[in-house]
Design a protein around this motif. Structure first.
Motif, PDB file in Angstrom:
ATOM      1  N   LEU A 105       0.801  -1.219   0.000  1.00 51.77           N
ATOM      2  CA  LEU A 105       0.000   0.000   0.000  1.00 51.77           C
ATOM      3  C   LEU A 105       0.838   1.275   0.000  1.00 51.77           C
ATOM      4  O   LEU A 105       0.287   2.374  -0.049  1.00 51.77           O
ATOM      5  N   GLY A 106       2.154   1.110   0.073  1.00 50.93           N
ATOM      6  CA  GLY A 106       3.041   2.277   0.092  1.00 50.93           C
ATOM      7  C   GLY A 106       3.006   3.038   1.407  1.00 50.93           C
ATOM      8  O   GLY A 106       3.262   4.242   1.441  1.00 50.93           O
ATOM      9  N   ILE A 107       2.687   2.345   2.493  1.00 50.34           N
ATOM     10  CA  ILE A 107       2.647   2.982   3.812  1.00 50.34           C
ATOM     11  C   ILE A 107       4.068   3.052   4.361  1.00 50.34           C
ATOM     12  O   ILE A 107       4.776   2.049   4.420  1.00 50.34           O
ATOM     13  N   THR A 108       4.462   4.244   4.776  1.00 50.32           N
ATOM     14  CA  THR A 108       5.818   4.436   5.297  1.00 50.32           C
ATOM     15  C   THR A 108       5.900   4.001   6.764  1.00 50.32           C
ATOM     16  O   THR A 108       4.868   3.827   7.440  1.00 50.32           O
ATOM     17  N   GLU A 109       7.121   3.878   7.240  1.00 54.33           N
ATOM     18  CA  GLU A 109       7.349   3.526   8.642  1.00 54.33           C
ATOM     19  C   GLU A 109       6.759   4.600   9.550  1.00 54.33           C
ATOM     20  O   GLU A 109       6.158   4.295  10.579  1.00 54.33           O
ATOM     21  N   ARG A 110       6.906   5.847   9.152  1.00 53.63           N
ATOM     22  CA  ARG A 110       6.363   6.965   9.937  1.00 53.63           C
ATOM     23  C   ARG A 110       4.839   6.859  10.017  1.00 53.63           C
ATOM     24  O   ARG A 110       4.252   7.059  11.075  1.00 53.63           O
ATOM     25  N   GLU A 111       4.203   6.533   8.887  1.00 52.13           N
ATOM     26  CA  GLU A 111       2.751   6.389   8.877  1.00 52.13           C
ATOM     27  C   GLU A 111       2.308   5.217   9.756  1.00 52.13           C
ATOM     28  O   GLU A 111       1.323   5.315  10.492  1.00 52.13           O
ATOM     29  N   LEU A 112       3.047   4.106   9.680  1.00 52.01           N
ATOM     30  CA  LEU A 112       2.727   2.950  10.532  1.00 52.01           C
ATOM     31  C   LEU A 112       2.795   3.327  12.006  1.00 52.01           C
ATOM     32  O   LEU A 112       1.902   2.981  12.785  1.00 52.01           O
ATOM     33  N   THR A 113       3.842   4.052  12.368  1.00 55.35           N
ATOM     34  CA  THR A 113       4.002   4.482  13.757  1.00 55.35           C
ATOM     35  C   THR A 113       2.849   5.385  14.164  1.00 55.35           C
ATOM     36  O   THR A 113       2.289   5.243  15.261  1.00 55.35           O
ATOM     37  N   ALA A 114       2.456   6.282  13.277  1.00 59.46           N
ATOM     38  CA  ALA A 114       1.334   7.177  13.572  1.00 59.46           C
ATOM     39  C   ALA A 114       0.035   6.382  13.743  1.00 59.46           C
ATOM     40  O   ALA A 114      -0.765   6.676  14.643  1.00 59.46           O
ATOM     41  N   PHE A 115      -0.168   5.387  12.894  1.00 60.72           N
ATOM     42  CA  PHE A 115      -1.362   4.549  13.007  1.00 60.72           C
ATOM     43  C   PHE A 115      -1.399   3.842  14.364  1.00 60.72           C
ATOM     44  O   PHE A 115      -2.444   3.786  15.022  1.00 60.72           O
ATOM     45  N   MET A 116      -0.279   3.288  14.767  1.00 62.68           N
ATOM     46  CA  MET A 116      -0.221   2.549  16.027  1.00 62.68           C
ATOM     47  C   MET A 116      -0.481   3.476  17.212  1.00 62.68           C
ATOM     48  O   MET A 116      -1.199   3.123  18.144  1.00 62.68           O
ATOM     49  N   LYS A 117       0.103   4.688  17.165  1.00 57.64           N
ATOM     50  CA  LYS A 117      -0.129   5.644  18.243  1.00 57.64           C
ATOM     51  C   LYS A 117      -1.581   6.063  18.290  1.00 57.64           C
ATOM     52  O   LYS A 117      -2.155   6.202  19.388  1.00 57.64           O
ATOM     53  N   LYS A 118      -2.184   6.256  17.142  1.00 59.82           N
ATOM     54  CA  LYS A 118      -3.583   6.656  17.088  1.00 59.82           C
ATOM     55  C   LYS A 118      -4.481   5.560  17.670  1.00 59.82           C
ATOM     56  O   LYS A 118      -5.367   5.826  18.480  1.00 59.82           O
ATOM     57  N   VAL A 119      -4.231   4.329  17.250  1.00 60.65           N
ATOM     58  CA  VAL A 119      -5.027   3.207  17.749  1.00 60.65           C
ATOM     59  C   VAL A 119      -4.845   3.043  19.253  1.00 60.65           C
ATOM     60  O   VAL A 119      -5.795   2.765  19.989  1.00 60.65           O
ATOM     61  N   LYS A 120      -3.630   3.237  19.702  1.00 64.53           N
ATOM     62  CA  LYS A 120      -3.319   3.086  21.121  1.00 64.53           C
ATOM     63  C   LYS A 120      -3.871   4.253  21.954  1.00 64.53           C
ATOM     64  O   LYS A 120      -3.965   4.170  23.160  1.00 64.53           O
TER      65      LYS A 120
END
Length: 124
Positions: A105-120
Motif C-alpha cells: 500500500l506504500g505505507i511508510t514507517e512513519r505512517e505505521l508508527t502514527a497509526f499505532m499511536k492513534k489506535v493506542k
C-alpha cells in the motif's frame, strides 16, 4: 466465568494455552502447583486423556514439571520462555504480514508508527 472451548482448535491445545496464559499473566508463578489433571477434568467436564495430552505438551516443553506423587508445578524460567515464544509468534503472525501489506500500500514507517499511536490512543 467459564470460557467455552473454540471448535477451531483441539481442546488439548486450548488446555495448554489456558495454563500458559495463567503463567504469563502471573496467576501461576514459578514453583506454584498447577491444577491436577483430575481437577481440570472435573472443572471443564472433558475427557481425562484430552487434559493429559495438553499437560504433557507443557511438560515436554519444560514449562511445567512433575513431582511424583505430589503433582505438577511451574518450572523455573517458564514465564520468560513463554513470553519469548509468544514474541516470536507475534512477529511471524502479525508484524510480518502487516509490513508486507504496508509495503503493497506504500505505507511508510512513519505512517505505521502514527497509526499505532492513534489506535493506542496517544496521538503524537
Amino acid at each position: 466465568m467459564l470460557r467455552p472451548f473454540d471448535d477451531k482448535k483441539p481442546i488439548f491445545l486450548q488446555i495448554k494455552d489456558r495454563i500458559e496464559d495463567q503463567i504469563v499473566n502471573d496467576q501461576l508463578k514459578e514453583q506454584d502447583q498447577v491444577p491436577s489433571t483430575t481437577q481440570l477434568v472435573n472443572f471443564y467436564k472433558i475427557n481425562h486423556v484430552t487434559v493429559a495430552k495438553g499437560m504433557n505438551l507443557l511438560v515436554d516443553a519444560g514449562i511445567i514439571y512433575k513431582k511424583r506423587g505430589v503433582g505438577m508445578f511451574v518450572a523455573d524460567g517458564a514465564k520468560e520462555k513463554l513470553v519469548e515464544q509468544r514474541k516470536e509468534a507475534f512477529v511471524d503472525e502479525y508484524v510480518v504480514p502487516m509490513l508486507q501489506e504496508a509495503e503493497k500500500l506504500g505505507i511508510t514507517e512513519r505512517e505505521l508508527t502514527a497509526f499505532m499511536k492513534k489506535v493506542k490512543g496517544c496521538d503524537q
